[in-house]
Design an enzyme around this catalytic site. Sequence first.
Site, mmCIF file in Angstrom:
data_model
loop_
_atom_site.group_PDB
_atom_site.id
_atom_site.type_symbol
_atom_site.label_atom_id
_atom_site.label_comp_id
_atom_site.label_asym_id
_atom_site.label_seq_id
_atom_site.Cartn_x
_atom_site.Cartn_y
_atom_site.Cartn_z
ATOM 1 N N ARG A 115 1.929 3.668 -3.638
ATOM 2 C CA ARG A 115 2.037 3.306 -2.224
ATOM 3 C C ARG A 115 3.132 3.228 -1.861
ATOM 4 N NH1 ARG A 115 -1.026 0.279 -4.985
ATOM 5 N NH2 ARG A 115 0.789 0.461 -6.729
ATOM 6 N N THR A 116 4.041 3.311 -2.316
ATOM 7 C CA THR A 116 5.808 3.568 -1.468
ATOM 8 C C THR A 116 5.708 4.688 -0.923
ATOM 9 O OG1 THR A 116 6.826 1.460 -2.440
ATOM 10 C CG2 THR A 116 7.798 2.555 -1.037
ATOM 11 N N LYS A 133 19.775 17.253 -15.736
ATOM 12 C CA LYS A 133 20.724 17.879 -15.802
ATOM 13 C C LYS A 133 22.200 17.597 -16.048
ATOM 14 C CE LYS A 133 18.666 22.267 -13.580
ATOM 15 N NZ LYS A 133 18.987 23.169 -12.816
ATOM 16 N N ARG A 179 14.219 5.910 -4.530
ATOM 17 C CA ARG A 179 13.977 4.737 -5.325
ATOM 18 C C ARG A 179 14.773 4.767 -6.185
ATOM 19 N NH1 ARG A 179 8.147 2.631 -6.693
ATOM 20 N NH2 ARG A 179 8.745 0.624 -4.939
ATOM 21 N N HIS A 235 13.834 -4.399 -2.345
ATOM 22 C CA HIS A 235 12.589 -3.954 -1.536
ATOM 23 C C HIS A 235 12.449 -3.863 -0.310
ATOM 24 C CE1 HIS A 235 9.336 -1.109 -2.166
ATOM 25 N NE2 HIS A 235 8.449 -1.285 -2.772
HETATM 26 C C1 NCD Z 1 6.798 -3.233 -5.751
HETATM 27 C C2 NCD Z 1 7.363 -2.465 -6.855
HETATM 28 O O1 NCD Z 1 7.827 -1.134 -6.597
HETATM 29 O O2 NCD Z 1 8.935 -3.565 -6.931
HETATM 30 N N1 NCD Z 1 5.222 -2.050 -5.874
HETATM 31 C C3 NCD Z 1 5.278 -1.317 -4.207
HETATM 32 O O3 NCD Z 1 6.196 -1.089 -4.650
HETATM 33 N N2 NCD Z 1 4.452 -2.075 -3.072
HETATM 34 C C4 NCD Z 1 5.887 -4.042 -6.593
HETATM 35 C C5 NCD Z 1 5.291 -3.696 -8.047
HETATM 36 O O4 NCD Z 1 6.264 -2.721 -8.563
HETATM 37 O O5 NCD Z 1 5.266 -4.719 -9.011
#
Ligand code: NCD
Length: 354
Positions: A51-52, A80, A101, A129
Amino acid sequence: MRNLLDITDLTPQEINSLLSIAMDIIKSPEKYNTVCKGKKLATLFYEPSTRTRLSFSAAMMELGGNVLGFSDANASSVSKGETVADTVRVISCLADIIAMRHNKDGAPWVASQFASVPVINAGDGSHCHPTQTLADLLTVKRRKGGFDNLTVGFCGDLKYGRTVHSFTRALGRYKGIKFVFISPEELKIPNYLRQDIENKGFSYLETDSLDKHIASLDILYMTRIQKERFDDEEQYNRLKDSFILDVKKMNNGKSDMIVLHPLPRVNEIVQEVDFDPRACYFEQVLNGKYIRMALIYSLLQWRDGSNLQPVDYEVVEGGTCNNSKCISSTEQVKPLFKLMPSGKKSCFYCDELV
Ligand code: NCD
């Protein structure tokens, strides 16, 4: 230049403005479909995501911009041995804005020290997040109209669930919020967050029973037990089915309660609950795209602006962070700490108390 590392990097007024822009995008998307023409978003994803990452990409595309990046650090020079610092210095030459991320707590803070373009934290370890929080806030705004006087229950893995940490910090700034943290003893919220909540005088309780509290909730925020963060597999297996939301439990919830979940879900919400009109987790995904559009658009506009990031702590140098999952344990970073008004000190990168 502004970044979004922690949700409190945005003032409540700025959050309102992002929510208004997102609502306007929903109403009149055509007004925004070329506002980022010629701009590039780099998505640097060192950890799995569906999703993100895809909603960041979709958001930039719908703003008329382009997207580049990696979704697997092993396919980039990270394999590397390239540092976060060097990677973002390179990417700053190629893109106008970065969404990162990372599996280490605090990595986007390091990125922001070396990038010359805005950095968005798309999830760092078990820490924060903030863009999921913006999606959560937009969902609450559209469903409930506002944020004051809500009783919010977080249920599941509150220790490693980074979405919980950011959403708590965001909601705590509204009037009359009550938090109910529902988790097994081993997965309670981190100490730094409890400290933060106590310093700010938020009303909260911690419990291991969803059944006892579900009837009092306006929002039930379910979370996945974060398997990948456990050092002990046996502990994960013991805790993984701690809470399962089913139709019977939903029957005890208020008729206007809403159920949020950042997804992915494993088995903490049974599929029958999806048909309950109070289930909002797929709406959250769509809202995530709209709010990320508002965020990218605004950060690019604020890039040369004079509006400063709000801070309620002093940054001091010296010492070491004891969190082995902090980026400072693997990458050479300036030893920085936040000195809070309460006199407590925490790591600048991961918030761990010292
Ligand atoms: C979450 C995350 O990556 O922290 N997912 C997301 O980004 N929607 C929640 C999760 O992984 O449980």
